[in-house]
Scaffold this motif. Sequence first.
Motif, short mmCIF file in Angstrom:
data_model
loop_
_atom_site.label_atom_id
_atom_site.label_comp_id
_atom_site.label_asym_id
_atom_site.label_seq_id
_atom_site.Cartn_x
_atom_site.Cartn_y
_atom_site.Cartn_z
N ASP A 5 -65.77 -9.19 -21.92
CA ASP A 5 -65.48 -7.76 -21.78
C ASP A 5 -65.90 -6.98 -23.04
OD1 ASP A 5 -64.27 -8.21 -19.25
OD2 ASP A 5 -62.43 -8.84 -20.27
N ILE A 6 -65.65 -7.58 -24.19
CA ILE A 6 -66.04 -6.93 -25.45
C ILE A 6 -67.56 -6.86 -25.55
CG2 ILE A 6 -66.00 -7.13 -27.97
CD1 ILE A 6 -63.22 -8.44 -27.65
N LEU A 7 -68.23 -7.94 -25.16
CA LEU A 7 -69.70 -7.92 -25.19
C LEU A 7 -70.24 -6.84 -24.26
CD1 LEU A 7 -72.30 -9.15 -26.26
CD2 LEU A 7 -72.21 -10.83 -24.41
N ASP A 8 -69.61 -6.66 -23.13
CA ASP A 8 -70.01 -5.62 -22.20
C ASP A 8 -69.95 -4.24 -22.87
OD1 ASP A 8 -70.58 -4.55 -19.45
OD2 ASP A 8 -68.57 -3.71 -19.69
N LYS A 9 -68.89 -3.99 -23.61
CA LYS A 9 -68.76 -2.73 -24.32
C LYS A 9 -69.84 -2.58 -25.39
CE LYS A 9 -64.97 -0.87 -22.57
NZ LYS A 9 -64.95 0.48 -21.94
N LEU A 10 -70.07 -3.64 -26.17
CA LEU A 10 -71.03 -3.57 -27.27
C LEU A 10 -72.46 -3.38 -26.78
CD1 LEU A 10 -69.66 -6.40 -29.61
CD2 LEU A 10 -69.25 -3.93 -29.77
N TYR A 31 -60.87 -0.48 -31.96
CA TYR A 31 -60.42 -1.77 -31.41
C TYR A 31 -59.61 -2.52 -32.46
CZ TYR A 31 -60.57 -6.63 -29.86
OH TYR A 31 -60.22 -7.92 -29.52
N LEU A 32 -60.11 -2.58 -33.67
CA LEU A 32 -59.39 -3.27 -34.74
C LEU A 32 -58.06 -2.59 -35.01
CD1 LEU A 32 -62.36 -4.02 -37.18
CD2 LEU A 32 -61.14 -5.67 -35.75
N GLN A 33 -58.07 -1.28 -35.04
CA GLN A 33 -56.83 -0.54 -35.30
C GLN A 33 -55.78 -0.82 -34.23
OE1 GLN A 33 -57.10 3.83 -35.23
NE2 GLN A 33 -55.91 3.86 -37.11
N SER A 34 -56.22 -1.03 -32.98
CA SER A 34 -55.28 -1.32 -31.90
C SER A 34 -54.58 -2.65 -32.09
CB SER A 34 -56.01 -1.31 -30.55
OG SER A 34 -56.86 -2.43 -30.40
N HIS A 35 -55.14 -3.48 -32.96
CA HIS A 35 -54.52 -4.77 -33.28
C HIS A 35 -53.94 -4.79 -34.70
CE1 HIS A 35 -55.74 -6.73 -29.56
NE2 HIS A 35 -56.93 -6.17 -29.71
N GLY A 36 -53.75 -3.60 -35.25
CA GLY A 36 -53.11 -3.48 -36.55
C GLY A 36 -54.01 -3.79 -37.73
N ILE A 37 -55.32 -3.77 -37.51
CA ILE A 37 -56.27 -4.09 -38.57
C ILE A 37 -56.98 -2.81 -39.00
CG2 ILE A 37 -58.25 -5.48 -39.27
CD1 ILE A 37 -55.76 -7.10 -38.45
N ALA A 112 -61.51 -12.96 -31.11
CA ALA A 112 -60.61 -13.82 -31.87
C ALA A 112 -59.61 -13.03 -32.71
CB ALA A 112 -61.43 -14.74 -32.79
N VAL A 113 -59.82 -11.73 -32.87
CA VAL A 113 -58.97 -10.91 -33.74
C VAL A 113 -57.50 -10.96 -33.39
CG1 VAL A 113 -58.43 -8.50 -34.33
CG2 VAL A 113 -60.74 -9.39 -34.66
N PRO A 114 -57.10 -10.79 -32.10
CA PRO A 114 -55.66 -10.82 -31.80
C PRO A 114 -54.99 -12.11 -32.26
CG PRO A 114 -56.88 -9.94 -29.94
CD PRO A 114 -57.90 -10.48 -30.91
N GLY A 115 -55.64 -13.24 -32.02
CA GLY A 115 -55.08 -14.51 -32.46
C GLY A 115 -55.03 -14.63 -33.96
N LEU A 116 -56.10 -14.19 -34.65
CA LEU A 116 -56.11 -14.25 -36.11
C LEU A 116 -55.02 -13.36 -36.70
CD1 LEU A 116 -59.98 -14.03 -36.79
CD2 LEU A 116 -58.54 -16.08 -36.85
#
Length: 374
Positions: A5-10, A31-37, A112-116
């Motif tokens: 899904d992310i690749l589709d967006k990119l 996207y990163l901000q939505s995961h607190g990054i 992988a960001v949410p898991g990291l």
Amino acid sequence: MQAVDILDKLIGFPSVVGMPNADIVAWVRDYLQSHGIAAAVLPGPEGDRANLFATIGPKEVPGYILSGHMDVVPAAESGWTSDPFRLRADGGRLYGRGTSDMKGFLAAVLAAVPGLAEMRLRCPIHLAFSYDEEAGCRGVPHMITRLSELCENPLGAIIGEPSGLRAIRAHKGKAAARLTVRGQSGHSSRPDQGLNAIHAISDVLTRAVVEADQLTRGPFEDVFEPPYSSLQIGTVKGGQAVNVIPDTCEVEFEARAISGVDATNLLDPLRRTAEKLTERGFAVKWDELSAYPALSLPADAPLAALLEELTGIAPLPAVSYGTEAGLFQRAGIDAIICGPGDIGRAHKPDEYILVAELLACQAMIEALGARCSA
């Protein structure tokens, strides 16, 4: 979001090299901000393009950089069987411009960001996404110069160019330049009243052929094919008609250098030969188009051992194509290439990546997170 899904967006962002990239940068930042990054957007000197840098984990200790470029080459060539900027799935293949080179890697990283973010990382994982890599690594140097204010000196940088997820320790350096010679136009029946730019530039072309031949005699570095530095004339443009004295001629040169050789220096004899043409009344302009150093990571480097641990495959000694890795190494940061996809699919119609390759890369990044948490 899943990696596909992310690749589709990119892929939906036509972030062609040399063009503004605010849209894709903003999407990744959000996207990163939505995961607190929190992500730092780092505009380049062009004003309409930017790098992006983010840190997951503690900033005060050294960590690892995951580096990739957001730009892609144009997709104007014939042969595409679908819209190159719209991801198309067919079986286990995902088609689109940049799927292998190298938005697939970016998608795997972001998946992988949410898991990291949930891991208790003892050393950080940094995301370094650049622009205009396809124009000769023009964007990432501006980000590298700011690393000291963004993070502690990294333990290493993993550059996710397509490698079949096998780490690569070395590549050649490259330099490219454009020479423009201007003379005086006129009728071909009166060559005495003009200055033929094509005739003049032939001195430089001859010198290029001689220099290219000399490079085949060494020095050598056996990990490369061919095992020596190289130089070539890539393009020649000039003239309007056979009966008109050509007042302008433009030539582009490229040099590729083994470790320990500066590719820019390989072009110097051509530049000096060109400058002598001014003594004959010609105007000469020499423009550097791109330059990046070779990569040479020792086989016993800790970063090489880490990638072998993460992938289960011994690193490959070298490849022919170039990457941003040499720039990180020149800045004092160990660097290695490792990413999903195949370079043989890049820069051609119906570029694709396998879903399995995408997921395997995400798993490798998550394994790096686990390693940084141990």
